[in-house]
Structure formats: C-alpha cells, structure tokens
Enzyme design. Structure first.
Site, PDB file in Angstrom:
ATOM      1  N   THR B 195       0.876  -1.170   0.000  1.00 46.91           N
ATOM      2  CA  THR B 195       0.000   0.000   0.000  1.00 46.91           C
ATOM      3  C   THR B 195       0.917   1.225   0.000  1.00 46.91           C
ATOM      4  O   THR B 195       2.057   1.140   0.452  1.00 46.91           O
ATOM      5  CB  THR B 195      -0.828  -0.035   1.300  1.00 46.91           C
ATOM      6  N   GLY B 225     -10.555  -2.629   2.953  1.00 43.54           N
ATOM      7  CA  GLY B 225      -9.499  -2.781   3.959  1.00 43.54           C
ATOM      8  C   GLY B 225      -9.394  -1.552   4.831  1.00 43.54           C
ATOM      9  O   GLY B 225     -10.330  -0.772   4.963  1.00 43.54           O
ATOM     10  N   THR B 245       0.093   0.916   7.062  1.00 42.03           N
ATOM     11  CA  THR B 245       0.099  -0.151   6.071  1.00 42.03           C
ATOM     12  C   THR B 245       0.431  -1.458   6.769  1.00 42.03           C
ATOM     13  O   THR B 245       1.135  -1.459   7.779  1.00 42.03           O
ATOM     14  CB  THR B 245       1.144   0.134   4.966  1.00 42.03           C
ATOM     15  N   GLY B 248      -4.533  -5.418   7.363  1.00 42.77           N
ATOM     16  CA  GLY B 248      -5.702  -4.543   7.460  1.00 42.77           C
ATOM     17  C   GLY B 248      -6.516  -4.750   8.718  1.00 42.77           C
ATOM     18  O   GLY B 248      -6.946  -3.792   9.363  1.00 42.77           O
TER      19      GLY B 248
END
Lengths: 315, 325
Positions: B195, B225, B245, B248
């Site tokens: 991410t 997420g 990040t 999730g």
C-alpha cells in the site's frame, strides 16, 4: 458497581418537542420492547455480542427507525443499508455497506466477522456473500416506507441533504436548523465485563448513491474493547472526523476519564453542537447516553435495577 | 525543530527474498517521490496539496500496490481505495471500489472538497468521478503483467484461504522455497501489502496524510481494507499526520492512525513516543507499519513487520530512504 448493563438508541437528531403522539408512541413502545428483549437475554446469560445483535435486529425490523425496514432513501429513491458490530474482548469486528436486499444488515456484519478473513464487505459483493450464506433477503421494496418516500420528496424540494425525523410541516422555516438524524444501535456488557457494540442504518435522506457514513466505520460509529462499548448516531461525516466511538474508549484509556466523563467530553468537545449522540456501557456495568442534539431515542437498563426510556433531555 | 517534514511509504511487510533489482527500483521511486514533495514544500505548497501530488506519483508508477500496479481481485480486475485527511479542521475524504479513476487519491480529495459527504464507494463514487471530470481509464490500464502472474500464484497456492466457508489458517500450499513469513495469514512473497502513503507537515505547521491501495491480492470483490477508513489507515489532526500499512484487520482493530494522535493529545506523548507506543501496544499479534509527522516538523517511521518501504526528509536537510530495520 459491577453487573450487566445495556443501552440502545434509535437515532439522535432534531426531534421536535411537539412530536405528535402517533409518531412518538410507537417509537417509545419499540424502545421498551427492545430493552426488555435485551435485558431478558442478558439475564439468561447470552453473551453481549448476541444481545447487541438481537436488539439491533429488532430495531432494524421496526419500520419507524432508520435501519433495515424504514431506512431513509438515497437520492435515487433506493435503500442502501450499512452496519457494523464489534466484540470488545477480542476486538474482532465486522462491517457491511450498500445492502439493498438483506433483511438484517447487522447479522450480515456479524457473518463477515465470523466467516471471512476480512472485516468489511460492501455493495454487490456483500449481497452476493449474503446469498451464498443463505442469509434472509427480500425485494428492496420491503424496506421502503411511505414516510420515507415523503421525506425524500421533501428533501429534494428543499434541495439539501437531510437526515431523519423531519416532521412534515406545510412551511419549513429557513433556519429549520440542523438536518435530522437516525440510526439504531445497542451496547451491552455482562457481569464478567464482556462488552459488545452494534450499529445499523439506512444513512442520510437524499444521500448520494454510494455514500458511506460512520456506521460501518470501526472507531467512528461503533467500537468496543475491554473498557467500554460505544454506538454513535448523528451526522456521519462529523462522527467520522471525530472518531467518536474510539475516542470515548481512548479518553478512558489514555486520560483515565470515567465512562460518563469520556462520553460527555466527546459529545461536547469533539463534534459540533447538533451533530451527535451515543450510548455506551463500561466493563463495570456503568451506562451513559449523552447527546448534543435536540433529542435521542434511547433506552437503558442495568442490573442494579435502573432503567430509562427517553427521547429528550431529562431535565 | 519546526519547518516542514515529509514521509512516504510503499508498504510494510516485505519478502526477505525480494530481488535486489526490485529493492533498488523501490528506493529510486521513494527517492523520486520524496524529491517531488520537497520541491513542492520549498515552494510553499500546503501539506494537503503535497500529500495528494506525491500519492498521485506513487499511484501512477506501477511498482507498488496502488493505482496502476494494484493487486488484483479474485476476478483479475482492480478495485482501488484511498483516503486523505487535512489535519486543519480534520476534513477528510475517502473512496472504495474504484475501477476506472486514474488517481483514486484525487477522487478522495474531491469527495472531501466537493461533496457533502466523507466517503463514497463503488458505482456512486464512479458516477461522482465522471461528474467531476477526473481522468477516467479502462480497468485494464491498472493491470500489470507482474500482478497477473502474482494472481495466478496466489490462486494456486491459496485457493482454499478465500473460501469463506473454511476458517482462515496458515497457507499449506506455499511454495517450499518461499519465506515462511506471512501477512494476513498468507505467504509474504505473494501478499506483501505494498500500500502507499504520504504524510506531510508544511512550513505553517499544518499536517496532512493520505493512503492509497489496490488491497489484498486475490481479494473478494467488494472487500474493503483499512486504507480508506479514517482513523485506521489514515488520520491527521492539528498534532500530526499518519498513514498506516500492513495487516488490514490489525490496523482497523487498533484504530492505528487515530491512536498516534490520541496518545499525543491525551497522554501528552511526543511523536516518537506516540509511534513507539502504538506499534508496541496496539497491534497485538498483528503486523503493520506507519509513517507520521508532527506539527513541530518531526518525522517518524515505525513498524513491527519485516521491513517497510519508506523515505523521509525534513527541512534541515535530513533525508533517508530505507527498506529494512
């Protein structure tokens, strides 16, 4: 004070003091019935997670609250429901958005939590997941009530985003004030201090299709941990910015405030006047139901015998 | 102390066997993005604008898991999500289920600035995008050959894990020569989050944060997420800007981004202490990382995962791009 406790809400907003009996009484009766249901469940030893879910299911089924049946309509006249649930002990959670045919969104949120490696499913995929699990679904028209069709028409006429509980009047004053709000939720704690929270809604009257509010956002509309369980209601955008449900717990954890102090702080300081209410219980069996709007449909009870059903402020 | 500061990330939780060329490519991208942000900050561009322009660059580059180069859903398509938050007044915007908008972070910004709402998703978000005239492309634009290959591997190795009738468990089919490290219960060689995010404090002390992602490789359609959830993947206040990040679920349960600010506000911790605290105490068994800036011009990265692609810089000339501890 240790023992079980439960609190539930049917939405905070600009609920007019002169709400006519024919609108007030069915809602009060519903709150009483849901409270009784929740209290019996707690007394019979049902876990708070089950209790929160079953009370919210009952509120979803009731057409006078903005969740499940009776959900307010999007700008296209459709229903898009969302919900979330959280278990305080494990902090496991589940959330759903964009539901159009699922009879009980809160139960689908629970299924997401328990049967998938994910937390949050939305729109077509959430609907497909519901069908794959044999969850009860109906024609979308089931959720739509004449009252809400009228609300949408009124909102469009006034061309503004509006929340629930507008009492249709022949002429709405220019400063009719803050848009009105509705959501349902329940928080519960058992005598062992296990906590749970669940919230469900149809969202905003005349909302944009695809608009997601605070209700399915963990930490905004719903939160539970080992200290407390919180369910918020009001202007979704403000509750998201204010991370309302999480902040009640954070104030207890990080600033050592009591449940009542923490909840009051959030409602009075973290969100604008007229935007928010919440119900919360603590691991010690305390209950609080603050709001900064005109009113909040609410009810609570605790093992020490206290119980309350109310709409406007108590004083 | 004081002055501007910026940090960027390309995901926490990295395959220790990641080929050297890829590590080098990642560092170059992070450096390029940092420099973009630095030039903007030196021209007095505001924090929120810098966050957006840097993340646009990360989305456009196919390397990390956002915009072009996003992880693929189980159907081989791309479904992106993003959120952005302006610490001043805590305004925010988020989008999910984006399939044709070239830069999801910019759409999130438009939700914040041009809609009455905070979060739009799926067809509603796509309609809004068209009305706003943002750049629209075919879904294929986002799909890279790398990721098509990855999806195939994911399906071969892990098909069982996405059958929601079966409880989640460690992957039995992971290739023998892959690292045993897992994220989200899945082998990291395939499921590295990647991410992207950016946090900025400008010369006026204003903080902003943003996060953007394609989500989990082989994810169920419609799965959301932590990245678009305000308080989980992204948060900004008068005190700080945070982008997270990693796993999730862990980030959502921990309301990780919000908690960095909350411990500063409610416990009086400084930025470093706050980041250390949340990474140590809020993640339980989960793995994640975050980048954060404070209104005092500080920048901190923290992670309990196996590495995090990151870069940071401050006005006094400090600059660092790193991958491992």
């Amino acid at each position: 004070m240790v023992g079980w406790a439960i609190a539930l809400h049917g939405g905070a907003g600009d609920i007019p003091i002169d709400l006519p009996d024919e609108r007030r009484i069915p809602r009060e009766t519903a709150l009483r019935n849901c409270l009784d249901l929740g209290v019996s469940a707690l007394k019979s030893g049902k876990p708070p997670l089950d209790v929160a879910e079953l009370v919210v299911r009952e509120l979803e089924n009731h057409p006078d609250f903005n969740a499940g049946k009776g959900s307010v309509l999007t700008t296209q006249g459709t229903v898009e429901m969302e919900a979330s649930i959280m278990d305080g002990k494990t902090k496991r959670c589940g959330a759903v958005s964009g539901l159009t045919t699922v009879v009980n969104p809160v139960s689908l949120a629970r299924l997401v939590m328990e049967k998938t490696p994910h937390i949050y499913l939305a729109f077509d995929a959430a609907e497909a997941f519901a069908r794959a699990h044999g969850v009860e679904t109906v024609e979308s028209s089931h959720f739509i009530t004449p009252e809400n069709i009228a609300r949408l028409k009124q909102a469009k006429e006034f061309n503004r985003v509006q929340l629930d509980y507008t009492v249709p009047t022949p002429k709405v004053p220019d400063n009719c004030g803050d848009s009105q709000i509705g959501t349902v939720g329940c928080v519960a704690v058992d005598s062992a201090g296990n906590l749970a929270s669940a919230t469900s809604t149809g969202g905003y009257v005349n909302k944009m299709v695809g608009r997601i509010g605070d209700t399915p956002v963990i930490g905004a509309g719903t939160y539970a941990n080992h200290l407390c369980a919180v369910s918020a209601t009001g202007k979704g955008e403000e509750i998201i910015r204010g991370t309302v449900a999480r902040d009640v717990a954070a104030l207890m954890e990080y600033k050592g405030l009591s449940l009542t102090e923490a909840a009051a702080y959030v409602v009075n300081q973290s969100v604008p006047r007229g935007s928010c209410g919440l119900v919360a219980v603590s691991a010690n069996g305390e209950v609080t139901m603050p709001f900064n709007t005109t009113g909040m449909f609410r009810a609570c009870a605790s093992e020490d015998g206290y119980s309350e059903i109310a709409i406007w402020p108590n004083n | 102390m004081g002055g501007w500061a910026i940090a960027v990330h390309g995901g926490a939780g990295i395959d220790p066997n990641l080929p050297a060329e890829r590590q080098e490519e990642a560092k170059q991208l992070l450096t390029r993005c940092l420099n973009l942000g630095i030039v903007a900050l030196r021209s007095n561009i505001s924090a929120i604008d810098v966050v957006e322009l840097v993340i646009r660059e990360l989305e456009t580059d196919p390397l990390f898991n956002s915009g072009r180069g996003s992880a693929l859903t189980e159907k081989g398509t791309v479904e992106m999500e993003a959120s952005i938050m302006d610490g001043t007044k805590r305004r925010c915007g988020a989008v999910s289920g984006i399939t044709t908008v070239k830069n999801p972070i910019s759409l999130a910004r438009l939700v914040m600035d041009k809609s009455p709402h905070s979060y739009l998703a799926f067809s509603g978000a796509e309609d809004f995008a068209r009305k706003q005239g943002v750049e629209i492309v075919d879904n294929e634009y986002f799909v890279t050959d790398d990721n098509v290959g990855m999806l195939k591997l994911a399906k071969e190795a892990n098909s069982i894990l996405f059958d929601y009738r079966i409880p989640p468990m460690g992957c039995a089919g992971a290739a023998a020569n892959d690292s045993p490290i897992q994220m989200n219960g899945l082998p990291i060689s395939i499921y590295a989050p990647e991410t992207v995010g950016c946090v900025v404090v400008d010369g006026e002390g204003r903080c902003a944060a943003g996060t953007s992602t394609g989500g989990l490789m082989n994810k169920m359609m419609g799965r959301i997420g932590d990245s678009p959830l305000i308080g989980a993947g992204t948060y900004a206040s008068d005190f700080c800007g945070v982008s997270c990040t990693g796993e999730g679920e862990a980030i959502i349960r921990a309301t990780l981004a919000r908690d960095v600010s909350a411990v500063m506000e409610y416990k009086g911790l400084n930025l470093q202490e706050a980041v250390d605290y949340v990474i140590k105490h809020r993640l339980d068994e989960g793995f994640a990382g975050l980048i954060a800036v404070s209104n005092k011009g500080e920048v901190v990265c923290g992670f309990n995962s196996n590495g995090m692609f990151r870069g940071c810089a401050t006005e006094d000339g400090f600059m660092e791009v790193a991958i491992w501890e």
